[in-house]
Design an enzyme around this catalytic site. Structure first.
Site, PDB file in Angstrom:
ATOM      1  N   VAL A  89       0.824  -1.209   0.000  1.00 22.65           N
ATOM      2  CA  VAL A  89       0.000   0.000   0.000  1.00 22.65           C
ATOM      3  C   VAL A  89       0.858   1.258   0.000  1.00 22.65           C
ATOM      4  CG1 VAL A  89      -1.693   1.311   1.329  1.00 22.65           C
ATOM      5  CG2 VAL A  89      -1.915  -1.177   1.123  1.00 22.65           C
ATOM      6  N   CYS A  90       1.922   1.256   0.814  1.00 22.16           N
ATOM      7  CA  CYS A  90       2.779   2.444   0.906  1.00 22.16           C
ATOM      8  C   CYS A  90       3.438   2.745  -0.435  1.00 22.16           C
ATOM      9  CB  CYS A  90       3.829   2.220   1.991  1.00 22.16           C
ATOM     10  SG  CYS A  90       4.721   3.712   2.454  1.00 22.16           S
ATOM     11  N   THR A  91       3.855   1.682  -1.135  1.00 19.58           N
ATOM     12  CA  THR A  91       4.485   1.878  -2.442  1.00 19.58           C
ATOM     13  C   THR A  91       3.503   2.483  -3.424  1.00 19.58           C
ATOM     14  OG1 THR A  91       6.004   0.029  -2.092  1.00 19.58           O
ATOM     15  CG2 THR A  91       5.579   0.675  -4.373  1.00 19.58           C
TER      16      THR A  91
END
Length: 872
Positions: free
Chosen positions: A458-460
């Site tokens: 998700v962060c990527t």
């Protein structure tokens, strides 16, 4: 914007999966191709069928010979009702029904020189050599592309003459390689470092490249093609950059395809000097012997007025003698080949040459049709580069099977059934056979171990994308959040009369804040929708990026001294909205229309009027948007960004949405190009790529990736079906050794076909036991039924196995590591009773076997014992 409408000239629904292989320009040129196919036996029918399905402009059929019984063996267009009718006339109606966009006509006269001038491509199948030479000479004279194809039993032949000056724009027919740039040094030579994760190994010494999107060293942008040298560390030497500006950031390097001019021989020349491309000298020799066999078969036909009789030893020996008497083949125009004729091979070909097999005509017909498709366009650009192929054996990529395919393979192994497995991806295809106790069992490619639907981190996706796939996932999530989930949430609020405080706090706020946007009131007209779309553009591609850079400045350094923005993390740059940028305008157009659809308002497709409207709209207030994009980035907790006052404000704004009809949640639909769904995702992903300096993909590529569409064309499908059919003959024909079976891999774009013997099943050992993946440990039914204690004793006495763990699926039945008390509880239980107790399920009536898994003391970590079949 106009470029998006070019593909409308094609029936995209009809050619949907084919377009992802060939591209719209190539398809439009194919639609103008005029092709003559002469000879409508099994092979000719396959060629014609593929060309009709692929959408050539017109197809003329020629075969005045009457249909006979033998034609029905492999000519799928003919039936008993067509006996005595000419093959061409009998085939025309069914071929035309396959694709009404193709004009299919019949020529009933002879093939004359004037007739040939009406066509770009002429294909002869199953023709006598005299006819091939006559037509081939005339086609070569007038620059008409000429193909001759034939099958004789289990062997086939294809000849192509595209003229003496045929230009191939791209010999590999693959999309030019593109990669993101990490850094470029000033020097002689300048060294270009690709961003981590780029496919550096696909660039080769001598490749020509150009550059785009570079900040700083702008002299390289859109420069003349430069030759590169690949260094050992994967970096690229790109020539002298000493006098250029200092490189700052971003940019992409793109391969420039070099056209190649090919000179084709005429048929009369090629007969004496065939060109063979093969993996080994043995294959070259075999190919030359097959060539001589075909020449001898033509000679036999000329002398006797008929082909050799099937399995007639006298005719076969005559063919061998004719092959021996032929003029020797030559490596060059002067040098003959010094190699003996393989008489046994020629004899076998002669004995079986009278048969026509559907799998053979399917495979060769597909290859011939693929060659035809290269001619009118001279370049069929595969939309997707080779790096997007999935799975397959080592250098042989093949499509990755879905979960159902892996399940079927597992069931075939369990029940000891043969498995024929095949797949295609554009012009690539594979066909494999797995036989119990003969070959290895099917194993999914390594990349198939993870689910296809496994999301990126998700962060990527949200903050640190490094590939176009990351941006597409982000854009797809944006669509779901803005136009489906938010509408469902608001409808729920409207029906249940709940406040935000009563709902799932942070998650609900994340869904609602972007869709409420800068309006804070329910939109009433098209202008309101455009204002919302413009505000969301600023939120995503300008203010949101600036907010991210406040948290992670460009010069941020980690505790160990490493720059935060390094490796795959590329420091983003905010975009400035510009109505003259087509992608900026497309995003607002698509987003405004989707927002209007969700609220039941009329939209607009007028991009000119939209430009004028955007000039009149006030710019969104950054202060008003601050709490929205701050939370949207999720860089601070919802409670910190949204206290009671913010919740009160959002609740007040939400009240406007409870007045009026419910919102319409939009379900993503990729196949309707007028609904703006794909337009929104493609534009959002492209703009995200611009933020992060990532080479974007085209709209077609975006649609293919997001829609999980597997590119497919009729020729590859037919070829793979034929190759698989050949293995099916062996499967149903009774026991055969490993050497009889073949795996196949083909790439029609590069005329590449390899067939290789499968691996034998690996043998595993444990003490005195030996087994393969096809073996089972069987425990016969006992009277009375065995207890767990007796089962463990049986395994030790009969097989010397001291069981450490026993499972039924995921359910643990026994462990040697259990306490004595727990073992004492389970050892006296009957096996069926134990399974039912542990799984909580009643065994199905009529169940004959329980499949158990075991591990044993002293085994190695990679030991996989055969399944234990406990008979009931």
């Amino acid at each position: 914007m106009d470029a998006l409408d070019a593909s409308k000239l094609l029936d995209e629904e009809l050619y949907s999966r084919q377009l992802y292989v060939l591209g719209s320009p190539a398809m439009q040129r194919i639609q103008g191709a005029r092709v003559l196919v002469s000879g409508l036996q099994g092979l000719g029918a396959e060629v014609a069928k593929n060309l009709v399905l692929m959408g050539v402009g017109s197809l003329t059929l020629h075969d005045p010979h009457p249909t006979c019984w033998s034609d029905l063996a492999a000519q799928f267009l003919l039936s008993e009702q067509d006996l005595e009718r000419s093959r061409a006339e009998a085939s025309q109606e069914l071929l035309a029904q396959l694709n009404r966009a193709v004009q299919v006509v019949v020529h009933t006269g002879d093939i004359t020189e004037d007739l040939l001038l009406d066509f770009q491509v002429v294909v002869l199948t199953a023709a006598k050599l005299e006819e091939q030479l006559k037509v081939g000479t005339l086609c070569h004279k007038h620059g008409v592309c000429f193909l001759a194809a034939d099958t004789r039993g289990l062997v086939g032949q294809l000849f192509c003459d595209f003229g003496e000056d045929f230009t191939v724009q791209d010999p590999t027919e693959a999309e030019p390689l593109t990669a993101a740039i990490q850094h470029i040094s000033q020097g002689s030579p300048g060294i270009l470092t690709l961003r981590k994760g780029a496919n550096t190994h696909y660039f080769r010494d001598g490749d020509l490249v150009t550059f785009s999107g570079i900040e700083g060293m702008v002299e390289l942008n859109d420069c003349d093609p430069r030759s590169i040298h690949v260094r050992e560390d994967g970096s690229l030497e790109i020539g002298d950059t000493t006098t250029f500006s200092r490189y700052l950031r971003g940019g992409a390097i793109t391969e420039v395809k070099r056209p190649k001019t090919v000179r084709h021989k005429s048929l009369d020349t090629a007969l004496l000097q065939p060109h063979v491309v093969a993996q080994s000298s043995q294959e070259v020799h075999r190919a030359h012997c097959l060539h001589q066999a075909f020449c001898a078969l033509h000679k036999f036909q000329h002398l006797h007025g008929r082909p050799p009789q099937p399995w007639d030893p006298v005719d076969a020996e005559t063919v061998v003698g004719l092959a021996q008497d032929l003029e020797p083949l030559k490596w060059t125009e002067e040098e003959p080949l010094e190699q003996p004729l393989d008489e046994a091979l020629v004899r076998t070909v002669a004995l079986s040459s009278g048969g026509v097999l559907s799998p053979m005509v399917a495979m060769l017909g597909a290859v011939a049709a693929q060659e035809v498709l290269k001619l009118p366009t001279q370049h069929l650009p595969a939309v997707f580069p080779e790096t997007q192929g999935r799975g397959g054996c080592s250098s042989c990529p093949a499509p990755e099977p879905r979960l159902t395919g892996r399940y079927v393979a597992a069931r075939c192994t369990h029940y000891l059934k043969p498995l024929l497995e095949a797949g295609t991806l554009g012009t690539r295809g594979s066909a494999k056979v797995f036989m119990p106790h003969v070959t290895e069992a099917y194993r999914a490619p390594a990349s198939a171990a993870a689910s296809e639907d496994a999301p990126y981190p998700v962060c990527t996706v949200r903050h640190f994308p490094s590939t176009a796939e990351h941006t597409l996932q982000w854009a797809r999530d944006e669509f779901e959040g803005l136009f489906r989930l938010s509408a469902e949430t608001i409808n729920h609020h409207q029906q249940a009369h709940t406040s935000l405080a009563d709902m799932d706090g942070p998650q609900t706020l994340t869904l609602l804040k972007p869709v409420l946007g800068v309006l804070r009131v329910r939109p009433q007209n098209w202008q309101d929708c455009v204002a919302w779309a413009l505000g969301h553009w600023k939120l995503c591609f300008h203010y949101g990026i600036k907010q991210l850079l406040r948290h992670f400045p460009p010069n941020k350094v980690l505790e160990d001294g490493t720059p935060f923005w390094s490796g795959p993390k590329q420091c983003p740059q905010p975009l400035e909205f510009d109505t003259n940028q087509d992608m900026h305008l497309l995003y607002v157009l698509a987003a405004a229309n989707l927002y209007a659809q969700m609220h039941g308002l009329p939209g607009s497709q007028d991009s000119t009027a939209l430009r004028e409207l955007l000039k009149l709209l006030p710019q969104p207030d950054p202060q008003q948007m601050a709490p929205i994009f701050a939370s949207n980035l999720e860089l601070a907790s919802a409670s910190a960004e949204f206290g009671p006052e913010q919740l009160k404000e959002l609740n007040k704004a939400l009240e406007f949405w409870t007045v009026g009809p419910p919102l319409k949640p939009l379900m993503f639909e990729k196949d309707d190009d007028s609904n703006f769904h794909v337009d929104f995702v493609a534009a959002a992903a492209s703009l995200r790529c611009q933020n992060y300096g990532i080479p974007p993909v085209s709209r077609a590529q975006s649609k293919r990736i997001v829609g999980q569409i597997i590119p497919a064309i009729a020729t590859t499908t037919a070829a793979v079906a034929g190759l698989l059919g050949l293995e099916l003959y062996k499967v149903v024909g009774g026991p055969r050794p490993l050497s009889a079976f073949r795996h196949s891999y083909l790439h029609l774009a590069e005329n590449y076909l390899i067939r290789y013997m499968p691996f034998a099943p690996a043998i595993q050992t444990f003490h005195h036991l030996k087994w393969t993946c096809w073996d089972r440990l069987k425990v016969p039914a006992g009277q009375p039924e065995r207890t767990l204690e007796l089962l463990l004793a049986h395994l030790q006495e009969q097989h010397g196995l001291r069981v450490r763990m026993l499972l039924h699926g995921p359910a643990l039945l026994y462990s040697a590591g259990w306490s004595p008390e727990k073992q004492a509880q389970r050892l006296p239980l009957r096996v069926t009773e134990l399974v039912q107790q542990v799984t909580g399920q009643v065994l199905a009536p009529g169940l004959r076997v329980l499949v158990l898994e075991l591990s044993c003391e002293g085994e190695e970590e990679d030991t996989a014992f055969p399944p234990l079949h406990y008979e009931l």
